[in-house]
Design an enzyme around this catalytic site. Sequence first.
Site, PDB file in Angstrom:
ATOM      1  N   THR A  28       0.845  -1.194   0.000  1.00 34.52           N
ATOM      2  CA  THR A  28       0.000   0.000   0.000  1.00 34.52           C
ATOM      3  C   THR A  28       0.882   1.246   0.000  1.00 34.52           C
ATOM      4  O   THR A  28       1.949   1.250   0.609  1.00 34.52           O
ATOM      5  CB  THR A  28      -0.897   0.000   1.258  1.00 34.52           C
ATOM      6  OG1 THR A  28      -1.776  -1.123   1.189  1.00 34.52           O
ATOM      7  CG2 THR A  28      -1.720   1.271   1.364  1.00 34.52           C
ATOM      8  N   GLY A  29       0.413   2.291  -0.664  1.00 44.56           N
ATOM      9  CA  GLY A  29       1.128   3.564  -0.655  1.00 44.56           C
ATOM     10  C   GLY A  29       1.485   4.017  -2.055  1.00 44.56           C
ATOM     11  O   GLY A  29       1.206   3.337  -3.046  1.00 44.56           O
ATOM     12  N   SER A  30       2.147   5.163  -2.131  1.00 41.80           N
ATOM     13  CA  SER A  30       2.414   5.783  -3.434  1.00 41.80           C
ATOM     14  C   SER A  30       3.382   4.969  -4.288  1.00 41.80           C
ATOM     15  O   SER A  30       3.221   4.884  -5.510  1.00 41.80           O
ATOM     16  CB  SER A  30       2.959   7.201  -3.226  1.00 41.80           C
ATOM     17  OG  SER A  30       4.105   7.183  -2.387  1.00 41.80           O
ATOM     18  N   GLY A  82       6.385  -0.705  -0.314  1.00 43.26           N
ATOM     19  CA  GLY A  82       7.298   0.394  -0.035  1.00 43.26           C
ATOM     20  C   GLY A  82       7.694   0.428   1.429  1.00 43.26           C
ATOM     21  O   GLY A  82       7.404  -0.488   2.200  1.00 43.26           O
ATOM     22  N   ALA A  83       8.382   1.491   1.822  1.00 48.98           N
ATOM     23  CA  ALA A  83       8.787   1.683   3.214  1.00 48.98           C
ATOM     24  C   ALA A  83       8.898   3.173   3.489  1.00 48.98           C
ATOM     25  O   ALA A  83       9.135   3.969   2.582  1.00 48.98           O
ATOM     26  CB  ALA A  83      10.123   0.998   3.496  1.00 48.98           C
ATOM     27  N   GLY A  97       0.882   4.959   5.789  1.00 49.42           N
ATOM     28  CA  GLY A  97      -0.438   4.874   5.155  1.00 49.42           C
ATOM     29  C   GLY A  97      -1.462   4.115   5.977  1.00 49.42           C
ATOM     30  O   GLY A  97      -2.567   3.840   5.496  1.00 49.42           O
ATOM     31  N   GLU A 103      -0.183  -5.371   6.040  1.00 51.63           N
ATOM     32  CA  GLU A 103       1.118  -5.471   5.365  1.00 51.63           C
ATOM     33  C   GLU A 103       2.005  -6.496   6.066  1.00 51.63           C
ATOM     34  O   GLU A 103       2.639  -7.336   5.428  1.00 51.63           O
ATOM     35  CB  GLU A 103       1.816  -4.102   5.344  1.00 51.63           C
ATOM     36  CG  GLU A 103       1.143  -3.094   4.415  1.00 51.63           C
ATOM     37  CD  GLU A 103       1.703  -1.683   4.535  1.00 51.63           C
ATOM     38  OE1 GLU A 103       1.387  -0.863   3.670  1.00 51.63           O
ATOM     39  OE2 GLU A 103       2.453  -1.404   5.497  1.00 51.63           O
TER      40      GLU A 103
END
Length: 219
Positions: A28-30, A82-83, A97, A103
Amino acid sequence: MTQDELKKAVGWAALQYVQPGTIVGVGTGSTAAHFIDALGTMKGQIEGAVSSSDASTEKLKSLGITVFDLNEVDRLGIYVDGADEINGHMQMIKGGGAALTREKIIASVADKFICIADASKQVDILGNFPLPVEVIPMARSAVARQLVKLGGRPEYRQGVVTDNGNVILDVHGLEILDAIALENAINAIPGVVTVGLFANRGADVALIGTADGVKTIVK
């Protein structure tokens, strides 16, 4: 290159780890959103995905990718996410997020965790980015008091409810020298669902977006 272009580069670079005919764990995330876009180009070659958030599920479905419940899946070859920070030991802070629990669950099931991040996320010591902790709502104040005892400065993330119906405390002021010990200590506090330290289960591969291209780090 802009930060978003670096994120896009690593998102697309992660496609090399996707095996045809498999189910892919998706974060999840950009940055993960760029990976989902890339995965859309392979939708006819993969069985589908397991998603870590409602937002990612919506994006996957919009691209025509089948989304499986984790309970329906025996094993996952890879999990790509991501991180917010990643150190030299491939330990991470995640949860900016607010999807940290799902996750962490999916990461624990996957054979290989592939972290995709731009170079700004690389750090020597974790903790400059506030450490997210997902908490059962009734335990918020009690957990916050325990986090203060651990040396942190917890702040309630106003107006945010996780996909699991819980709240987030962001812990400021930590210099995380022993990430595994801190992850275990925070997870042991009654009322904590999980902490956004991914130290016990860190990344196996990191794809880092730099001005000179994508750098691959293998644990």
